[in-house]
Design a protein around this motif. Structure first.
Motif, mmCIF file in Angstrom:
data_model
loop_
_atom_site.group_PDB
_atom_site.id
_atom_site.type_symbol
_atom_site.label_atom_id
_atom_site.label_comp_id
_atom_site.label_asym_id
_atom_site.label_seq_id
_atom_site.Cartn_x
_atom_site.Cartn_y
_atom_site.Cartn_z
ATOM 1 N N GLU A 12 0.737 -1.383 -0.116
ATOM 2 C CA GLU A 12 -0.051 -0.175 0.046
ATOM 3 C C GLU A 12 0.866 1.332 0.273
ATOM 4 N N ASP A 13 1.820 1.301 0.682
ATOM 5 C CA ASP A 13 2.860 2.487 0.895
ATOM 6 C C ASP A 13 4.014 2.566 -0.247
ATOM 7 N N ASP A 50 9.321 3.452 -1.663
ATOM 8 C CA ASP A 50 8.390 3.833 -0.623
ATOM 9 C C ASP A 50 7.682 5.361 -1.176
ATOM 10 N N GLN A 51 6.510 5.343 -0.735
ATOM 11 C CA GLN A 51 5.767 6.460 -1.063
ATOM 12 C C GLN A 51 6.185 7.713 -0.438
ATOM 13 N N GLU A 52 6.770 7.569 0.558
ATOM 14 C CA GLU A 52 7.662 9.077 1.116
ATOM 15 C C GLU A 52 8.685 9.277 0.129
ATOM 16 N N GLU A 79 0.744 11.232 9.838
ATOM 17 C CA GLU A 79 1.273 10.145 10.349
ATOM 18 C C GLU A 79 2.171 10.469 11.294
ATOM 19 N N VAL A 136 -0.297 11.795 -0.424
ATOM 20 C CA VAL A 136 0.914 11.230 0.233
ATOM 21 C C VAL A 136 1.656 11.998 1.257
ATOM 22 N N GLU A 159 -0.702 12.557 3.909
ATOM 23 C CA GLU A 159 -0.668 11.129 4.884
ATOM 24 C C GLU A 159 0.515 11.160 5.754
ATOM 25 N N GLU A 160 1.567 11.224 5.040
ATOM 26 C CA GLU A 160 2.713 10.974 5.952
ATOM 27 C C GLU A 160 3.075 12.132 6.845
#
Length: 449
Positions: free
Chosen positions: A132-133, A215-217, A259, A252, A255-256
């Motif tokens: 997912e990420d 990784d999405q980040e 988080e 993203v 979201e990050e």
């Protein structure tokens, strides 16, 4: 679309819902952007939310659904049949459809996929195979790829054919006969070139791309570094498998960031729109338990130094300031490091340099506050205890800064989210260590002098 003040129209929306005036509600909603409708739904009670969402036509409802937070999506979808859900996700881009379906129970997700059109279902299944990420988890499989020998006219005709399938088109990706990415053509270059020009003559071979398992980040940082609006996604063989656009990256980043803030607050896995008290409490309790047992350890430390506290009662008065300064210093250092690691401005190769920098900063601040505290306590109790307390403050602040910077870097080295270090681990550990340092120094000094 109209530009409305949501705060002003909310009372009218709620009044129309209570009256069941669906016609007037639709007249208002049809002129609004899906993001504005999402904001309205988030502010309504559950029953009002479901009533309003059910009024929306399928195409608009699917656009709104892709904007909503997970808890709200769950509320809406639990009232829907598989046929209704499939009709909604059929209207979405593949990445949004995959996000919605991944939140469904496994058996229900399988039934929804069975009811979707074959092409859409295959696209979603392909995306669900990726983590997912990762880039594969946030990419869309709707993209325009053309062979290198295709002409400009052929490419423009293909764009016309796919105008309903691809919402935002920034580049045309150029592939070889095996589907491997070899270049890109911007829309500007495409429009300015002659119709019979082949893409290989105008394509840019020095292009940016990301791997499907990135990784999405890291993807977000890649977009930020190179000011990108769209990037192709390739597998390990350089085969083009999808694309990521800047709107995905904005999601993203939000979201990050959320988080990381949640981890720093000791409240991870908590959705703002979640309404269940049990779910929210379950997310917070484990982190509060860490703080709870950490402070229990502090209580045992205080008990073990009972004789010192009785001998010098005033030493107990300054426990809060020692713990507070240590905790605050550690938090400052950890937040800076966590943020730097998230944005890519700090890497594991910078560990020694970062620790030395934090030590230099803490050295200055510890001298400042030690001197300040010495002056206060000197006039309160005299030279001896003022010196003890000043030296304790100096050691505690420097220790807290190093611990605060080191723990996130250590977490990163072991592929653990560095934001986990911020709270409650650093604050609790610094409380324990700071208390131990202060009372140990005080005990030793009182015995010696």
């Amino acid at each position: 679309m109209v530009n409305l003040n949501i705060e002003e129209i909310m009372p009218d929306i709620e009044h129309l819902i209570e009256d069941g005036n669906s016609g007037a509600l639709l007249n208002i909603l049809m002129d609004m952007h899906p993001a504005d409708i999402e904001e309205i739904l988030n502010r309504l009670k559950k029953e009002q939310r479901l009533y309003l969402f059910n009024l929306l036509p399928t195409e608009l409802a699917s656009e709104v659904l892709s904007e909503l937070d997970t808890p709200v999506v769950d509320q809406i979808l639990e009232e829907k049949t598989e046929e209704e859900i499939s009709s909604l996700v059929d209207q979405m881009d593949s990445d949004d459809a995959a996000d919605v379906i991944s939140e469904l129970p496994e058996d229900k997700a399988a039934r929804v996929l069975d009811k979707m059109t074959e092409e859409e279902a295959e696209d979603v299944k392909q995306l669900l195979h990726h983590e997912e990420d990762t880039a594969g988890g946030i990419m869309a499989v709707e993209f325009l790829a053309m062979p290198e020998n295709a002409t400009v006219n052929q490419t423009i005709e293909k764009i016309r054919e796919m105008r309903d399938e691809i919402d935002e088109l920034y580049n045309v990706w150029v592939v070889d006969e095996h589907g491997h990415l070899i270049g890109s053509v911007s829309l500007t270059d495409l429009v300015l070139a002659h119709g019979n020009t082949k893409l290989k003559q105008i394509m840019d071979e020095d292009l940016h791309f990301v791997r499907v398992d990135m990784d999405q980040e890291e993807v977000a940082n890649y977009f930020r570094k190179y000011d990108l609006v769209s990037v192709p996604v390739v597998d390990e063989h350089m085969k083009l498998v999808g694309r990521i656009t800047v709107d995905d990256v904005v999601d993203v980043m939000e979201e990050e960031g959320a988080e990381d803030l949640a981890y720093m607050a000791g409240a991870p896995d908590e959705e703002i729109m979640e309404e269940s008290t049990f779910v929210l409490s379950k997310a917070r309790i484990p982190w509060l338990l860490v703080a709870f047992f950490g402070e229990i350890v502090s209580a045992f430390i205080l008990n073990s130094f009972e004789a010192t506290l009785q001998q010098k009662v005033i030493s107990a008065f300054f426990i809060p300031i020692v713990m507070a300064m240590g905790g605050s210093t550690g938090q400052q250092a950890s937040v800076i490091v966590v943020r730097g690691l998230a944005t890519g401005d700090i890497g594991l190769g910078d560990t020694k340099r970062r620790l030395f920098k934090e030590f230099r900063i803490s050295l200055f601040t510890s001298i400042f506050f030690s001197a300040l505290l010495f002056g206060v306590v000197y006039f309160w109790d005299g030279l001896l205890f003022a010196s003890i307390l000043a030296f304790s403050m100096f050691v505690v602040i420097n220790n807290a800064a190093i611990v605060g910077a080191l723990i996130p870097l250590t977490f990163k080295r072991f592929n653990i989210d560095p934001a986990l270090a911020a709270a409650p681990f650093i604050s609790t550990s610094n409380d324990i260590i700071g208390l131990l340092i202060y009372l140990s120094i005080t005990t030793f000094a009182l015995r010696m002098f």
